[in-house]
Design a protein around this motif. Structure first.
Motif, short mmCIF file in Angstrom:
data_model
loop_
_atom_site.label_atom_id
_atom_site.label_comp_id
_atom_site.label_asym_id
_atom_site.label_seq_id
_atom_site.Cartn_x
_atom_site.Cartn_y
_atom_site.Cartn_z
N UNK A 12 0.86 -1.18 0.00
CA UNK A 12 0.00 0.00 0.00
C UNK A 12 0.90 1.23 0.00
N UNK A 13 0.68 2.12 -0.94
CA UNK A 13 1.47 3.33 -1.04
C UNK A 13 0.96 4.34 -0.01
N UNK A 14 1.84 4.81 0.85
CA UNK A 14 1.47 5.77 1.89
C UNK A 14 2.50 6.88 1.96
N UNK A 15 2.18 7.92 2.72
CA UNK A 15 3.16 8.99 2.97
C UNK A 15 4.05 8.58 4.13
N UNK A 16 5.29 9.00 4.06
CA UNK A 16 6.24 8.69 5.11
C UNK A 16 6.05 9.68 6.26
N UNK A 17 5.82 9.18 7.49
CA UNK A 17 5.67 10.08 8.63
C UNK A 17 6.94 10.91 8.85
N UNK A 18 6.77 12.13 9.38
CA UNK A 18 7.91 13.01 9.65
C UNK A 18 8.90 12.33 10.58
N UNK A 19 10.18 12.51 10.27
CA UNK A 19 11.23 11.98 11.14
C UNK A 19 11.58 10.53 10.86
N UNK A 20 10.86 9.85 9.98
CA UNK A 20 11.17 8.45 9.66
C UNK A 20 11.90 8.36 8.33
N UNK A 21 12.69 7.32 8.20
CA UNK A 21 13.41 7.07 6.95
C UNK A 21 12.74 5.91 6.23
N UNK A 22 12.72 5.98 4.92
CA UNK A 22 12.15 4.89 4.13
C UNK A 22 13.10 3.69 4.16
N UNK A 23 12.53 2.50 4.19
CA UNK A 23 13.32 1.28 4.13
C UNK A 23 13.49 0.91 2.66
N UNK A 24 14.70 0.63 2.27
CA UNK A 24 14.98 0.33 0.87
C UNK A 24 14.57 -1.08 0.48
N UNK A 25 14.55 -1.30 -0.82
CA UNK A 25 14.29 -2.63 -1.36
C UNK A 25 15.39 -2.97 -2.36
N UNK A 26 15.48 -4.24 -2.68
CA UNK A 26 16.45 -4.65 -3.71
C UNK A 26 15.86 -5.84 -4.45
N UNK A 27 16.34 -6.04 -5.66
CA UNK A 27 15.93 -7.18 -6.47
C UNK A 27 16.89 -8.33 -6.22
N UNK A 28 16.34 -9.54 -6.07
CA UNK A 28 17.13 -10.76 -5.94
C UNK A 28 16.80 -11.61 -7.15
N UNK A 29 17.83 -12.10 -7.85
CA UNK A 29 17.64 -12.85 -9.08
C UNK A 29 18.13 -14.28 -8.93
N UNK A 30 17.45 -15.20 -9.61
CA UNK A 30 17.88 -16.60 -9.61
C UNK A 30 17.56 -17.20 -10.97
N UNK A 31 18.47 -17.99 -11.49
CA UNK A 31 18.26 -18.69 -12.74
C UNK A 31 17.87 -20.13 -12.42
N UNK A 32 16.70 -20.55 -12.88
CA UNK A 32 16.23 -21.92 -12.67
C UNK A 32 16.66 -22.75 -13.87
N UNK A 33 17.31 -23.89 -13.61
CA UNK A 33 17.75 -24.76 -14.69
C UNK A 33 17.05 -26.12 -14.60
N UNK A 34 16.97 -26.81 -15.72
CA UNK A 34 16.39 -28.16 -15.72
C UNK A 34 17.50 -29.18 -15.44
N UNK A 35 17.17 -30.46 -15.54
CA UNK A 35 18.15 -31.50 -15.22
C UNK A 35 19.34 -31.51 -16.18
N UNK A 36 19.13 -31.02 -17.39
CA UNK A 36 20.21 -30.97 -18.37
C UNK A 36 21.13 -29.77 -18.18
N UNK A 37 20.78 -28.89 -17.26
CA UNK A 37 21.57 -27.70 -17.02
C UNK A 37 21.20 -26.52 -17.90
N UNK A 38 20.16 -26.68 -18.70
CA UNK A 38 19.70 -25.60 -19.56
C UNK A 38 18.78 -24.67 -18.78
N UNK A 39 18.84 -23.39 -19.09
CA UNK A 39 18.01 -22.40 -18.39
C UNK A 39 16.54 -22.67 -18.67
N UNK A 40 15.78 -22.87 -17.60
CA UNK A 40 14.34 -23.11 -17.73
C UNK A 40 13.58 -21.79 -17.62
N UNK A 41 13.95 -20.98 -16.62
CA UNK A 41 13.35 -19.65 -16.47
C UNK A 41 14.18 -18.81 -15.52
#
Length: 86
Positions: free
Chosen positions: A15-44
């Motif tokens: 939910x998008x809200x306003x940041x209360x005075x005196x508080x700092x926003x908490x950051x986010x980051x992207x985490x990536x993973x490559x899923x492979x099949x049994x043959x070692x080929x990239x599945x997704x």
């Protein structure tokens, strides 16, 4: 990344809200993973948008705790161990 953003919007997990005075926003980051099949080929390619929660302090930056959902394999293993030990 587009699929992850679409999933976040579809599940209504933010939910998008306003940041209360005196508080700092908490950051986010992207985490990536490559899923492979049994043959070692990239599945997704997978991408997750995660919060940099290591910078948060309970009671100051947040008051609720997110509990991740257990994977089906974990539940299966726990049930099998419990059944073996009666």
């Amino acid at each position: 990344m587009d699929e992850e953003i679409a999933s976040i919007k579809r599940n209504d997990t933010w939910e998008l809200t306003s940041l209360p005075k005196g508080n700092k926003a908490t950051g986010v980051k992207w985490v990536y993973k490559t899923k492979t099949n049994q043959d070692g080929k990239v599945e997704k390619y997978k991408a997750w948008l995660v919060v940099k929660d290591y910078k948060q302090r309970h009671g100051i930056d947040f008051d609720k705790v997110f509990a991740p959902v257990a994977k089906v394999d974990t539940i299966r293993l726990t049930t099998a161990i419990a059944a073996q030990n009666q």
